[in-house]
Write a protein that holds these residues in place. Structure first.
Motif, PDB file in Angstrom:
ATOM      1  N   GLU A 179       1.895   6.692  -6.981  1.00 22.13           N
ATOM      2  CA  GLU A 179       0.861   7.661  -7.376  1.00 22.13           C
ATOM      3  C   GLU A 179       1.420   9.081  -7.461  1.00 22.13           C
ATOM      4  OE1 GLU A 179      -2.433   7.459  -8.334  1.00 22.13           O
ATOM      5  OE2 GLU A 179      -2.022   5.315  -8.502  1.00 22.13           O
ATOM      6  N   GLY A 180       2.487   9.355  -6.714  1.00 20.75           N
ATOM      7  CA  GLY A 180       3.087  10.685  -6.720  1.00 20.75           C
ATOM      8  C   GLY A 180       4.229  10.858  -7.704  1.00 20.75           C
ATOM      9  N   ILE A 223       0.831  -1.214   0.000  1.00 16.10           N
ATOM     10  CA  ILE A 223       0.000   0.000   0.000  1.00 16.10           C
ATOM     11  C   ILE A 223       0.862   1.259   0.000  1.00 16.10           C
ATOM     12  CG2 ILE A 223      -1.603   1.341   1.435  1.00 16.10           C
ATOM     13  CD1 ILE A 223      -2.855  -1.441   2.209  1.00 16.10           C
ATOM     14  N   GLN A 224       1.936   1.248   0.784  1.00 17.13           N
ATOM     15  CA  GLN A 224       2.821   2.409   0.839  1.00 17.13           C
ATOM     16  C   GLN A 224       3.535   2.624  -0.499  1.00 17.13           C
ATOM     17  OE1 GLN A 224       5.221   1.341   4.206  1.00 17.13           O
ATOM     18  NE2 GLN A 224       3.614   1.861   5.676  1.00 17.13           N
ATOM     19  N   ALA A 272       1.104   4.242  -2.900  1.00 19.55           N
ATOM     20  CA  ALA A 272       0.993   5.675  -2.604  1.00 19.55           C
ATOM     21  C   ALA A 272       2.197   6.444  -3.165  1.00 19.55           C
ATOM     22  CB  ALA A 272       0.858   5.899  -1.102  1.00 19.55           C
TER      23      ALA A 272
END
Length: 116
Positions: free
Chosen positions: A22-23, A15-16, A19
């Motif tokens: 996504e950036g 999950i990290q 994230a």
């Protein structure tokens, strides 16, 4: 560390990483590295869960070896991200540390399982 704790830890890692990806910048490099990184980082948790349901010792060892490989591959792609400076080092370093720790954990599990 219990199996359930390791399941949570590997899922959190995936999950990290999602994230972080996504950036990333919307560039060919960001897309290519991000896709590879998401694939292997999420595979760590998915394959660990599969290993926990292994039907035999040989099946368990094979699946744990896959988990180890995926954790190490995650570290590779995180190093690439850092070296080509697609994102801030302070975002990559904790994930690289976690990938390294997960690789060490699964290496130990693999070695121990093969000795039994």
């Amino acid at each position: 560390m219990t199996s359930d704790e390791l399941k949570r830890r590997t899922k959190a890692f995936g999950i990290q990483v999602i994230a972080l990806v996504e950036g990333l910048p919307d560039t060919k490099a960001g897309w290519a590295v991000g896709r590879q990184l998401i694939r292997c980082a999420t595979s760590v948790g998915a394959n660990y869960r599969a290993a926990c349901r292994a039907k035999s010792k040989a099946d368990f060892i094979a699946k744990i070896d896959t988990v180890e490989e995926e954790a190490d591959e995650s570290l590779y792609w995180l190093e690439i991200l850092d070296e080509i400076k697609l994102t801030k080092p302070e975002l990559v370093k904790p994930l690289a540390r976690e990938a390294n720790e997960l690789t060490a954990i699964f290496t130990k599990i693999s070695i121990s399982s093969k000795k039994k």
